[in-house]
Design a protein around this motif. Structure first.
Motif, PDB file in Angstrom:
ATOM      1  N   PRO A  30      -6.619   8.076  -9.571  1.00  0.00           N
ATOM      2  CA  PRO A  30      -5.306   8.133 -10.187  1.00  0.00           C
ATOM      3  C   PRO A  30      -5.125   9.431 -10.962  1.00  0.00           C
ATOM      4  N   PRO A  31      -3.857   9.865 -11.156  1.00  0.00           N
ATOM      5  CA  PRO A  31      -3.608  11.070 -11.940  1.00  0.00           C
ATOM      6  C   PRO A  31      -4.170  10.924 -13.354  1.00  0.00           C
ATOM      7  N   ALA A  32      -4.434  12.053 -14.017  1.00  0.00           N
ATOM      8  CA  ALA A  32      -5.003  12.041 -15.373  1.00  0.00           C
ATOM      9  C   ALA A  32      -4.137  11.187 -16.287  1.00  0.00           C
ATOM     10  N   GLY A  33      -4.755  10.339 -17.052  1.00  0.00           N
ATOM     11  CA  GLY A  33      -4.058   9.481 -17.992  1.00  0.00           C
ATOM     12  C   GLY A  33      -3.546   8.196 -17.365  1.00  0.00           C
ATOM     13  N   ASP A  34      -3.604   8.067 -16.065  1.00  0.00           N
ATOM     14  CA  ASP A  34      -3.130   6.872 -15.379  1.00  0.00           C
ATOM     15  C   ASP A  34      -4.306   5.911 -15.232  1.00  0.00           C
ATOM     16  N   LYS A  35      -4.183   4.743 -15.841  1.00  0.00           N
ATOM     17  CA  LYS A  35      -5.281   3.782 -15.845  1.00  0.00           C
ATOM     18  C   LYS A  35      -5.244   2.853 -14.624  1.00  0.00           C
ATOM     19  N   ARG A  36      -4.158   2.895 -13.850  1.00  0.00           N
ATOM     20  CA  ARG A  36      -4.079   2.039 -12.665  1.00  0.00           C
ATOM     21  C   ARG A  36      -4.960   2.596 -11.557  1.00  0.00           C
ATOM     22  N   VAL A  37      -5.467   1.720 -10.739  1.00  0.00           N
ATOM     23  CA  VAL A  37      -6.318   2.131  -9.622  1.00  0.00           C
ATOM     24  C   VAL A  37      -5.482   2.058  -8.350  1.00  0.00           C
ATOM     25  N   PRO A  38      -5.480   3.124  -7.556  1.00  0.00           N
ATOM     26  CA  PRO A  38      -4.736   3.065  -6.299  1.00  0.00           C
ATOM     27  C   PRO A  38      -5.245   1.929  -5.427  1.00  0.00           C
ATOM     28  N   LYS A  39      -4.326   1.288  -4.716  1.00  0.00           N
ATOM     29  CA  LYS A  39      -4.659   0.122  -3.908  1.00  0.00           C
ATOM     30  C   LYS A  39      -5.036   0.466  -2.473  1.00  0.00           C
ATOM     31  N   ILE A  40      -5.037   1.738  -2.108  1.00  0.00           N
ATOM     32  CA  ILE A  40      -5.228   2.086  -0.707  1.00  0.00           C
ATOM     33  C   ILE A  40      -6.592   1.629  -0.174  1.00  0.00           C
ATOM     34  N   LYS A  58       9.627   9.102   3.620  1.00  0.00           N
ATOM     35  CA  LYS A  58       9.049  10.442   3.736  1.00  0.00           C
ATOM     36  C   LYS A  58       7.537  10.398   3.502  1.00  0.00           C
ATOM     37  N   ALA A  59       7.069   9.424   2.759  1.00  0.00           N
ATOM     38  CA  ALA A  59       5.640   9.300   2.466  1.00  0.00           C
ATOM     39  C   ALA A  59       4.899   8.465   3.495  1.00  0.00           C
ATOM     40  N   THR A  60       5.610   7.856   4.437  1.00  0.00           N
ATOM     41  CA  THR A  60       4.964   6.948   5.386  1.00  0.00           C
ATOM     42  C   THR A  60       3.939   7.655   6.266  1.00  0.00           C
ATOM     43  N   VAL A  61       4.298   8.792   6.854  1.00  0.00           N
ATOM     44  CA  VAL A  61       3.346   9.478   7.740  1.00  0.00           C
ATOM     45  C   VAL A  61       2.103   9.923   6.956  1.00  0.00           C
ATOM     46  N   PRO A  62       2.260  10.553   5.779  1.00  0.00           N
ATOM     47  CA  PRO A  62       1.047  10.869   5.004  1.00  0.00           C
ATOM     48  C   PRO A  62       0.237   9.622   4.635  1.00  0.00           C
ATOM     49  N   PHE A  63       0.906   8.520   4.339  1.00  0.00           N
ATOM     50  CA  PHE A  63       0.216   7.263   4.039  1.00  0.00           C
ATOM     51  C   PHE A  63      -0.589   6.796   5.249  1.00  0.00           C
ATOM     52  N   GLY A 107       0.819  -1.211   0.000  1.00  0.00           N
ATOM     53  CA  GLY A 107       0.000   0.000   0.000  1.00  0.00           C
ATOM     54  C   GLY A 107       0.851   1.258   0.000  1.00  0.00           C
ATOM     55  N   LEU A 108       1.948   1.247   0.763  1.00  0.00           N
ATOM     56  CA  LEU A 108       2.839   2.404   0.813  1.00  0.00           C
ATOM     57  C   LEU A 108       3.509   2.635  -0.538  1.00  0.00           C
ATOM     58  N   LYS A 109       3.966   1.573  -1.165  1.00  0.00           N
ATOM     59  CA  LYS A 109       4.584   1.711  -2.497  1.00  0.00           C
ATOM     60  C   LYS A 109       3.588   2.290  -3.488  1.00  0.00           C
ATOM     61  N   ASP A 110       2.369   1.805  -3.450  1.00  0.00           N
ATOM     62  CA  ASP A 110       1.335   2.306  -4.358  1.00  0.00           C
ATOM     63  C   ASP A 110       0.987   3.756  -4.039  1.00  0.00           C
ATOM     64  N   PHE A 111       0.925   4.088  -2.754  1.00  0.00           N
ATOM     65  CA  PHE A 111       0.643   5.453  -2.325  1.00  0.00           C
ATOM     66  C   PHE A 111       1.710   6.409  -2.870  1.00  0.00           C
ATOM     67  N   CYS A 112       2.968   5.996  -2.786  1.00  0.00           N
ATOM     68  CA  CYS A 112       4.068   6.812  -3.319  1.00  0.00           C
ATOM     69  C   CYS A 112       3.919   7.014  -4.826  1.00  0.00           C
ATOM     70  N   ALA A 113       3.459   5.978  -5.515  1.00  0.00           N
ATOM     71  CA  ALA A 113       3.319   6.058  -6.965  1.00  0.00           C
ATOM     72  C   ALA A 113       2.125   6.907  -7.401  1.00  0.00           C
ATOM     73  N   HIS A 114       1.102   7.013  -6.540  1.00  0.00           N
ATOM     74  CA  HIS A 114      -0.142   7.683  -6.948  1.00  0.00           C
ATOM     75  C   HIS A 114      -0.368   9.056  -6.362  1.00  0.00           C
ATOM     76  N   GLY A 115       0.417   9.486  -5.422  1.00  0.00           N
ATOM     77  CA  GLY A 115       0.142  10.827  -4.905  1.00  0.00           C
ATOM     78  C   GLY A 115       0.384  10.945  -3.436  1.00  0.00           C
TER      79      GLY A 115
END
Length: 154
Positions: free
Chosen positions: A27-37, A75-80, A6-14
């Motif tokens: 997901p960001p515009a044009g990104d067809k993947r769905v965040p796993k959070i 660095k993204a862990t606390v926001p995650f 989930g953390l890896k996906d969170f980093c990749a998606h925002g």
């Protein structure tokens, strides 16, 4: 593994969403993947019935480990973790008391260093999420208020 994925996906998606902000889950515009959070929250919710202690221990470990590291994923862990808490009051309730107990001056200094480099708007967003989570916390609310007052006093 669920939290790590989930953390890896969170980093990749925002990043962390403001309360009620559905855009961060998309997901960001044009990104067809769905965040796993959302899946992470669902899986942890399902596992919590039998493994609440392990989940709590891992959430706290992730939090403390991230503060001492300069790695981008850390660095993204606390926001995650904040995002998980926004999406799952049960996860918030699982860890809130122990988290408050662990916020001693050295940890607060690490948090300050961790977030001092953020742009003002991102920092305001994180503060807004924390305030929202505090206002939504019923179990342990008195301890949280005691902590806030005690920390604010000189």
């Amino acid at each position: 593994r669920v939290l790590s994925c989930g953390l890896k996906d969170f980093c990749a998606h925002g990043g962390v969403a403001a309360p009620g902000d559905a855009a961060a889950a998309a997901p960001p515009a044009g990104d067809k993947r769905v965040p796993k959070i959302a899946s992470v929250v669902g899986i942890l919710g399902h596992l919590a019935a039998r493994h609440a202690g392990s989940i709590k221990q891992e959430l706290l470990r992730m939090f403390h480990e991230s503060l001492g590291s300069g790695r981008e994923q850390h660095k993204a862990t606390v926001p995650f973790l904040l995002q998980l808490a926004l999406m799952s009051p049960a996860l918030l309730g699982t860890v809130s008391a122990e988290l408050v107990d662990s916020l001693k001056p050295p940890v607060l200094n690490q948090l300050h260093q961790h977030f001092s480099a953020l742009p003002r708007d991102e920092l305001d967003n994180v503060v807004g999420v924390v305030v929202h989570l505090i206002s939504q916390t019923s179990a342990g609310a008195f301890r949280i208020l005691q902590f806030l007052v005690g920390t604010a006093m000189p």
